[in-house]
Structures are given as structure tokens and as C-alpha cells.
Design an enzyme around this catalytic site. Structure first.
Site, mmCIF file in Angstrom:
data_model
loop_
_atom_site.group_PDB
_atom_site.id
_atom_site.type_symbol
_atom_site.label_atom_id
_atom_site.label_comp_id
_atom_site.label_asym_id
_atom_site.label_seq_id
_atom_site.Cartn_x
_atom_site.Cartn_y
_atom_site.Cartn_z
ATOM 1 N N HIS A 207 -8.536 -8.674 -9.311
ATOM 2 C CA HIS A 207 -7.912 -8.928 -10.746
ATOM 3 C C HIS A 207 -7.644 -10.274 -10.607
ATOM 4 O O HIS A 207 -6.757 -10.811 -11.769
ATOM 5 C CB HIS A 207 -6.721 -8.012 -10.671
ATOM 6 N N ASP B 164 -0.354 -8.068 -0.050
ATOM 7 C CA ASP B 164 -0.319 -8.974 -0.923
ATOM 8 C C ASP B 164 -0.082 -10.514 -0.088
ATOM 9 O O ASP B 164 1.057 -10.266 0.722
ATOM 10 C CB ASP B 164 0.512 -8.753 -2.024
ATOM 11 N N GLU C 26 -4.610 -9.361 2.094
ATOM 12 C CA GLU C 26 -5.310 -10.158 1.250
ATOM 13 C C GLU C 26 -4.876 -11.597 1.817
ATOM 14 O O GLU C 26 -3.894 -11.948 1.931
ATOM 15 C CB GLU C 26 -4.442 -10.135 -0.418
ATOM 16 N N ASP D 120 -0.767 -1.161 -3.125
ATOM 17 C CA ASP D 120 -0.493 -2.425 -2.859
ATOM 18 C C ASP D 120 0.742 -2.577 -2.480
ATOM 19 O O ASP D 120 1.840 -2.032 -2.900
ATOM 20 C CB ASP D 120 -0.567 -2.810 -4.227
#
Ligand code: NOJ
Length: 533
Positions: free
Chosen positions: A324, A200, A263, A98
């Protein structure tokens, strides 16, 4: 080359705090993941994406990075990371990290320097603005976790911008030095053998150069998160962001077969822009539509058709059922439909991502207020926004700590873990876990499923029907969204065909007693993959 691992393969997301604890502190870690690689290998996935493992004060559980080139002690050490990657590669598993480029922790040395004075060398690495004449924040932008997105820094008399917590100041991606420092961090991990990144909040990286106020959202409803009060017109998804994505892609392209995943929570046409001009952007802009669409055959048929039609030339599709930040799949649609969802995810055209625990049907775990950990829940309590329920520890067996820890787990375990766990479901040929495994295997064996084309077979009440095909073969998938029995008219050559997998347990069965007068019978909530004769 078309046949690349990230097109063909299945991605499995690991939330490291909750996967496997190896040192009894109640928090998962890298050695824990390493010990569970044999499970992932057995399951058959091709890649793991690990949520952030970097040093961090953990204000947002690792999405507040204090050092992009290290490992948080709670997760382990760099040598332990190297060992994990080596063992994963030995088993043929890729490792995706990530990457959190939009913001750092307020403890990152860059921010400490930036806030030290207005003339600090790194002042411009973050987003500093003067107050309005009345002392209020520079504009009306709201933090994604509620409250103003601006925090006043009294010593230097300016506000800094943070799209998330005040402990997560946004970097200024218009600054060249910031870009170079972040690309160096990417290379640090690429040189260690990392196979790609999930980036992210990719669409947040560039903000309006004039910092204009966001317009109010006319559809806002009380009780919804505060961020929805305004349309995020100027605070995100600015045209210049695509240059940044292209540069990141350029960094990865110097290494063979690395993947760039974004994302991105945006409507379809804006999402598609992240593939970049002539496929120069993200390989996989995450497609979250299965998470938000209402779970009906009609809605999904339209959604899948529109997504396929909107893909730019050369753009490879992808599908995500959970992560998540979203309530658990089995809590959203129920355990029976979770089987249909598994078949859908693993037979659609495009790279699937599985969220850890969804393969055993983990549900949201009720978190009493005093046990809440997620900063969003703490800042906007009681609205159901908290993300702790979907982050509860993985359920490995029915022993104490569910096989996750011998200590006290950082979040409560599901009350049902004695029935719902890997050990038990591994032994049960009819379990959801075995269904996942069989479908992943089938996908690997049949190139029509992994890399082939896609064609809807029509529009039906309560039924989704489509075909996957390549030059070698064609397969048909029928999914019953209703709890009642259903039937569908099928082509003649299906009669001599073979049922490869059913969500109800049948495997490699003939179809003679399923097809009567040209109608294929499906049980309530059943999905099937069929190979015509
Ligand atoms: C998206 C991440 O998935 C989420 O967990 C995090 O809170 C925000 N970005 C901020 O980094």
C-alpha cells in the site's frame, strides 16, 4: 519443525479501507472482508495480513493508533473481528494483523498524558528534548513525510519527535514500561487467535541515544522526497533494536506457530540482521527488492543470487511485489510482465506476499488533486509520492461501485473496472487471476516449489532460468523478460517432460513441439514451469 504454514504458504495483504464495504459508507470494513473470504479461499492463499484496524483519527489511515486493543468503528467491532477470525480459520486461512509499535496517534491517552506536563508519569513514554539555545529543534532529523521530525509543545517548552506526521509521536522504546504495555497489546490479539503480526517500520524503533545529527546525503537530488536529504544514520537501525525484536519474538513464541514479519527498508546486509542471532529475530524481514530492482533478467538474476547468498543459516527467504506504499506492479512493469512477475513471485524460494488487486492487474488510479487523501501527497504535493493511486477500491465486478460499495467510494474507482474485475477474470481461463490461482495451486501441490531448494541455471540475456527441487522431484522455471520470442538450450530430459503452467495459457501440455534441436522456444513475455521427465 521445517514445514510451517508461514514457510509453505502464500500471504495476501488487505488494505481494509479498500477491500469490501458492507455498510454503504464508501469505506471497506471487517464484515466486508468476511464476506469475501470465499474468494480468498478460491484463490488459494493461506493467510491474510490486514493493514491497521485499530481506533484511530486516521491522520495516516490507521497507522496512527489511538488504542491498540480495539477496532475502529469505521471498520466494525471486536465481536465482528472475532467472527472474521473464526470464519477465516474455518476455511484454513490464517489472520495476520498490522502492529504499529514505533508511534501512536497524538490522541492516544498515553500521549495525552505524556504531553500534559514535564512531570507526567508517562512523560518518558515518548521522546521529549529541549530546544537548542536558539529555540530550534534538537537536531536535523527530517520527518518521512517532509519537514522537521520535531514539533514544539509550547505549554511544556519541549519538542517531541515523530518520524512521520506530528500526529504520530514516536514511543520511547528505551523505556521498559512502554515495552511491557506493547507486549500486553500483542498478547491481547494472540489470545484472540491472531496468527502473527506484520510490524510497521521495525527498523525505526530505537534511535541514537545521543540524538546526533544525521549526515547529509551526497547523492540527494532535488525533486526527491525531503527525507532523502540526509542519511538516516542515527534516527533508525540502531544496534539495540535487535533486543526489542528478540523480545517481541519471545512474546509470540509462547504461542504455537505464530509469525513475526518485519517491515524493513534497508540494504541487504543490514536487512539480514533482523533475522536475529541464531534466528531469534523476525521470521520474515520483508524483502522488497523486487519492488525496486529494474525489471530486467540480468538485474534480477544478480539480485536473487545475492539475496540467497546473504541469508543467514536458518533464515527463510520471502518476496514482495507490492504493498500500500508503492506504485502498483502493473503500472511499474506493464500487464504482460505482470504475468511473468506472478510466476516469479510464486516459484521463487520463500514466502510470497500478494498485494490485493495485483492478482487482477489493478493499475495506479489517477487521483485528481482535490480528491487526494494521503498525508504524504498533501505535505509534499506533485512529486508523485502520494500513495492513493495504489490504494483504490478493489474491483469485484462491472456493476456500480465495482461491487466494492453501494455508496460513494472513499477513493475514485479505476476507470477500467468494467473490464478489469474479479467476476470477469474468474470466468476467463486465460486471465491473470486464473494464472495466479493455478500457480498458487501448483505451489501447494508441489513441495519442491513451496519448501524445496533453489538453483539458478545460469545467466542469460532477457531470460531468468532456475530449478526448484526436493528429494521427490525437480521443476524448472524459464521466464522471458523480452516482448520478443526467445529460446534457451535445455537438458535432454526436458523433451519428454511436461509444461505444467505457462503465463500464455497452456496447461499440462507436452513439450515435443516446443523443443527443437535442444532449444526450448518461449513466446514474447512468456514464463513456463516445466517438470522434466
Ligand atoms: C509504514 C506503513 O506501511 C505506511 O503506510 C505508514 O505511513 C508508515 N509506516 C507510518 O506508520
Amino acid at each position: 519443525m521445517f514445514d510451517l504454514w508461514w514457510r509453505r504458504g502464500v500471504i495476501y495483504q488487505i488494505y481494509p479501507r479498500s477491500f469490501q464495504d458492507s455498510n454503504d459508507d464508501g469505506v471497506g470494513d471487517l464484515d466486508g472482508i468476511r464476506c469475501r473470504l470465499d474468494y480468498l479461499h478460491w484463490l488459494g492463499v493461506d493467510a491474510i495480513w490486514i493493514s491497521p484496524i485499530y481506533p484511530s483519527p486516521m491522520a495516516d489511515f490507521g497507522y496512527d493508533v489511538a488504542d491498540y486493543c480495539g477496532v475502529a468503528p469505521i471498520f466494525g467491532t471486536l465481536p465482528q473481528f472475532d467472527a472474521l477470525i473464526e470464519e477465516a480459520h474455518g476455511l484454513g486461512l490464517k489472520v495476520i494483523l498490522d502492529f504499529v509499535p514505533n508511534h501512536t496517534s497524538d490522541q492516544h491517552p498515553w500521549f495525552v498524558e505524556s504531553r500534559s506536563s514535564r512531570s507526567a508519569g508517562k512523560r518518558d513514554w515518548y521522546i521529549w528534548r529541549d530546544p537548542r539555545p536558539d529555540g530550534s529543534p534538537p537536531n536535523n532529523w527530517v520527518s518521512n513525510f517532509g519537514g522537521s521530525a520535531w514539533t514544539f509543545d509550547a505549554p511544556t517548552q519541549q519538542y517531541y519527535y515523530h518520524a512521520f506526521l506530528e500526529q504520530q509521536p514516536d514511543l520511547n522504546w528505551r523505556n521498559r514500561d512502554v515495552r511491557e504495555a506493547m507486549y500486553a497489546a500483542l498478547r491481547f490479539w494472540l489470545d484472540r487467535g491472531v496468527d502473527g503480526f506484520r510490524v510497521d517500520v521495525m527498523w525505526h524503533l530505537i534511535k541514537d541515544a545521543q540524538f546526533r545529527d544525521n549526515p547529509p546525503n551526497p547523492a540527494y537530488q532535488e525533486g526527491r522526497p525531503e527525507i532523502e536529504r540526509f542519511l538516516q544514520l542515527y534516527s533508525a537501525d540502531q544496534p539495540e533494536v535487535h533486543d526489542v525484536v528478540e523480545e517481541m519474538r519471545g512474546v509470540l513464541d509462547r504461542y504455537p506457530e505464530r509469525v513475526l514479519i518485519g517491515e524493513i527498508y534497508l540494504p541487504l546486509e543490514r536487512l539480514m540482521a533482523y533475522y536475529g542471532k541464531d534466528s531469534s529475530g523476525a521470521h520474515l524481514p520483508f524483502n522488497f527488492q523486487l519492488i525496486f530492482a529494474s525489471w530486467s533478467a540480468r538485474t534480477l538474476t544478480t539480485m536473487i543470487r545475492d539475496y540467497e547468498a546473504a541469508l543467514p543459516e536458518g533464515g527463510w527467504p520471502n518476496w514482495v511485489l507490492g504493498n500500500h506504499d508503492q506504485h502498483r506492479l502493473a503500472s511499474r512493469i506493464g500487464l504482460e510482465q505482470a504475468r511473468v512477475a506472478a510466476m516469479l513471485l510464486l516459484t521463487l524460494r520463500g514466502t510470497p506476499t500478494i498485494y490485493y488487486g495485483d492478482e487482477i492487474g489493478m493499475t495506479d488510479v489517477a487521483i485528481p488533486p482535490e480528491a487526494a487523501q494521503d498525508p504524504w501527497e498533501l505535505r509534499e504535493p506533485g512529486l508523485g509520492l502520494g500513495r492513493d493511486p495504489e490504494r483504490a477500491p478493489m474491483q469485484w465486478d462491472d456493476g456500480p461501485g465495482a461491487g466494492f460499495t453501494r455508496g460513494r467510494p472513499w477513493l475514485p474507482l479505476a476507470a477500467t473496472y468494467r473490464e478489469c474485475n474479479v467476476a470477469r477474470m474468474k470466468a476467463d481461463a486465460n486471465s491473470l487471476l486464473r494464472l495466479y490461482r493455478d500457480l498458487i495451486r501448483l505451489r501447494r501441490q508441489r513441495s519442491a516449489l513451496s519448501l524445496g531448494g533453489f538453483r539458478l541455471l545460469g545467466e542469460f540475456p532477457d531470460l531468468l532460468a532456475y530449478e526448484r527441487f526436493d528429494s521427490k522431484e525437480r521443476l524448472q522455471v524459464f521466464l522471458n523478460f523480452s516482448a520478443a520470442e526467445n529460446a534457451i538450450v535445455v537438458e535432454k530430459d526436458l523433451i519428454g517432460g511436461k509444461l505444467l503452467v505457462s503465463t500464455a495459457g497452456d496447461r499440462n501440455a507436452g513439450l515435443a513441439d516446443r523443443i527443437k534441436e535442444g532449444l526450448l522456444a518461449l513466446r514474447g513475455g512468456e514464463g513456463v514451469v516445466i517438470a522434466p521427465s
